[in-house]
Design a protein around this motif. Structure first.
Motif, PDB file in Angstrom:
ATOM      1  N   TRP A 136       0.645  -1.288  -0.040  1.00 53.97           N
ATOM      2  CA  TRP A 136      -0.142   0.039   0.063  1.00 53.97           C
ATOM      3  C   TRP A 136       1.049   1.214  -0.277  1.00 53.97           C
ATOM      4  N   ARG A 137       1.952   1.302  -0.172  1.00 61.19           N
ATOM      5  CA  ARG A 137       2.759   2.452  -0.259  1.00 61.19           C
ATOM      6  C   ARG A 137       3.502   2.187  -2.168  1.00 61.19           C
ATOM      7  N   ILE A 138       2.159   3.359  -2.336  1.00 57.22           N
ATOM      8  CA  ILE A 138       2.160   3.526  -3.852  1.00 57.22           C
ATOM      9  C   ILE A 138       3.157   4.553  -4.234  1.00 57.22           C
ATOM     10  N   GLU A 139       3.602   4.332  -5.557  1.00 61.39           N
ATOM     11  CA  GLU A 139       4.853   4.828  -5.975  1.00 61.39           C
ATOM     12  C   GLU A 139       3.475   5.992  -7.317  1.00 61.39           C
TER      13      GLU A 139
ATOM     14  N   ARG B  45      -4.503   0.298  -9.144  1.00 61.04           N
ATOM     15  CA  ARG B  45      -4.281  -1.472  -7.679  1.00 61.04           C
ATOM     16  C   ARG B  45      -5.691  -2.177  -8.000  1.00 61.04           C
ATOM     17  N   ASP B  46      -4.838  -3.225  -7.847  1.00 59.64           N
ATOM     18  CA  ASP B  46      -5.461  -4.876  -9.324  1.00 59.64           C
ATOM     19  C   ASP B  46      -5.830  -4.127 -10.594  1.00 59.64           C
ATOM     20  N   GLY B  47      -5.328  -4.063 -11.153  1.00 64.91           N
ATOM     21  CA  GLY B  47      -5.197  -3.180 -12.256  1.00 64.91           C
ATOM     22  C   GLY B  47      -6.234  -2.672 -12.988  1.00 64.91           C
TER      23      GLY B  47
ATOM     24  N   LEU C 289     -12.507   1.561  -4.327  1.00 64.42           N
ATOM     25  CA  LEU C 289     -11.646   0.133  -3.542  1.00 64.42           C
ATOM     26  C   LEU C 289     -11.272   0.374  -2.801  1.00 64.42           C
ATOM     27  N   ARG C 290     -11.290  -0.792  -1.679  1.00 59.51           N
ATOM     28  CA  ARG C 290     -10.864  -0.908  -0.296  1.00 59.51           C
ATOM     29  C   ARG C 290      -9.858  -0.987   0.094  1.00 59.51           C
ATOM     30  N   VAL C 291      -9.807  -0.090   0.252  1.00 59.75           N
ATOM     31  CA  VAL C 291      -7.866   0.302   1.300  1.00 59.75           C
ATOM     32  C   VAL C 291      -7.525   0.160   2.306  1.00 59.75           C
TER      33      VAL C 291
END
Length: 301
Positions: free
Chosen positions: A171-174, A208-210, A288-290
Motif C-alpha cells: 500500500w506504499r504506492i508510487e 491497484r489490482d489492475g 477500492l477497499r483500502v
C-alpha cells in the motif's frame, strides 16, 4: 560445482535477507509514525481533550458552567465572564474578578480575542485558560465559536487506542503526478455544513489490482511543505470511519509521488462531536477497499 552452488545459494539468501530487512525497517518506520500520531492525539491539549464547540451569537455571551449562562460549559467556574461579538466580527472578553482565569498566560481581565483564522502566521489564537480547561475562538465561514478543551476530558481519560490494518508495504504506492491548471480548486463540505474551496496543486494517478485511480490533494496553507488528501473508499462506514480519512504526501519528485496508505488516519471527528472536519469530496471517493491505515475508532464518541 558444489562451491558454485553455495555461492549461488548465498547470493539468493543475501538478496532475501536484504529484502526482509528493508521490509522490517519500513514496518518500524510506520510504527514510529503511528506512535507519534498517538502522542499528538492524546496530548493534554490534543483532539481528545475537546469538550465543547459553542457558537457565539451577536452581542454579549455570558460564559460559565452555571445553567444561567448563555453558553454553559462542562468545566470551569460558574460564571467565567462575558464574550462579546461585535457586528464587525471583533470579539472581546471581560472576565469575572473571581474567575482565576488567564488570557494568553496573563492575569488580565479584558482583552480582544483573535480567532484561528485571523491570528498571524507565526502565532496562535488567543487562549483563555481556567483550571484544567481552556478555549479559543475559531472562525468557520464567518461563524465564530469557542473551541473548548479540558485535559481531564472523558474522551481523553477513557481513550481505548486505535486499531489499524496490518502494515502492508504494497500500500506504499508510487503515483504519477499530473500538475494542475493555474487556479484549479477543490470544494469540500464539512460536518458543520460549510463548504471550503482550496487550491489544488496537481492530481495523483495510480493503479491497484489492475485498475486506474485518481486523487486530488489540496494546499491547506500557503507555504506548506506537504499536501493534504481527504479521501473515502469502500471500507468507509464499515471497517473505517465513514466520513473520510486523512493522508499527507510530500511534493512530487521527477513526476512521482509516494502515496502511503499505511499512514491514512482518522479525522478528529472520529473521536469527538466537537470538531469541524472536512468530508471526502466526490473526486476522492475511491471504488477500492483500502485495507491499510487506521480503522474505525472502537471507543465512545
Amino acid at each position: 560445482m558444489f562451491r558454485h552452488s553455495l555461492l549461488v545459494a548465498a547470493a539468493i539468501l543475501g538478496v532475501a535477507t536484504v529484502h526482509a530487512t528493508d521490509i522490517d525497517t519500513y514496518k518500524q518506520s510506520i510504527e514510529q509514525w503511528h506512535a507519534g500520531r498517538l502522542e499528538r492525539l492524546t496530548a493534554a491539549d490534543g483532539w481528545l481533550s475537546l469538550i465543547g464547540l459553542e457558537w457565539l451569537k451577536r452581542g454579549a455571551n455570558r460564559v460559565g458552567s452555571a445553567a444561567d449562562n448563555d453558553i454553559v460549559l462542562t468545566a470551569g467556574p460558574a460564571h467565567l465572564g462575558v464574550v462579546t461579538l461585535d457586528a464587525d466580527g471583533k470579539i472581546q472578553i471581560a472576565l469575572n474578578k473571581d474567575s482565576h482565569a488567564t488570557i494568553d498566560g496573563k492575569t488580565i481581565q479584558e482583552a480582544v480575542l483573535i480567532d484561528d483564522v485571523h491570528a498571524a502566521a507565526d502565532a496562535t489564537p488567543t487562549k483563555v485558560v481556567f483550571g484544567t480547561a481552556s478555549f479559543y475562538v475559531i472562525d468557520r465561514d464567518g461563524r465564530k465559536g469557542l473551541r473548548v478543551k479540558d485535559s481531564e476530558a472523558p474522551s481523553r481519560k477513557h481513550f481505548v487506542g486505535i486499531e489499524s490494518f496490518p502494515i502492508d508495504p504494497s500500500w506504499r504506492i508510487e503515483a504519477t503526478w499530473v500538475p494542475a491548471q493555474p487556479g484549479e480548486t477543490l470544494e469540500m463540505g464539512s460536518v458543520i455544513g460549510t463548504i471550503d474551496k482550496s487550491p489544488v496543486p496537481g492530481k495523483l494517478e495510480f493503479t491497484r489490482d489492475g485498475k486506474h485511480f485518481e486523487l486530488l490533494p489540496i494546499i491547506e496553507e500557503p507555504g506548506d511543505t506537504q499536501y493534504f488528501i481527504v479521501f473515502a473508499d469502500r471500507t468507509s462506514g464499515k471497517e473505517t470511519y465513514g466520513a473520510a480519512r486523512f493522508l499527507y504526501i510530500d511534493p512530487p519528485k521527477n513526476g512521482k509521488v509516494v502515496l502511503d496508505f499505511n499512514k491514512a488516519y482518522n479525522p478528529p471527528c472520529a473521536f469527538t462531536g466537537f470538531a469541524t472536519c472536512p468530508l471526502a469530496p466526490p473526486e476522492n471517493r475511491l471504488d477500492l477497499r483500502v485495507t491499510a491505515g487506521e480503522k474505525k475508532y472502537a471507543g465512545e464518541h
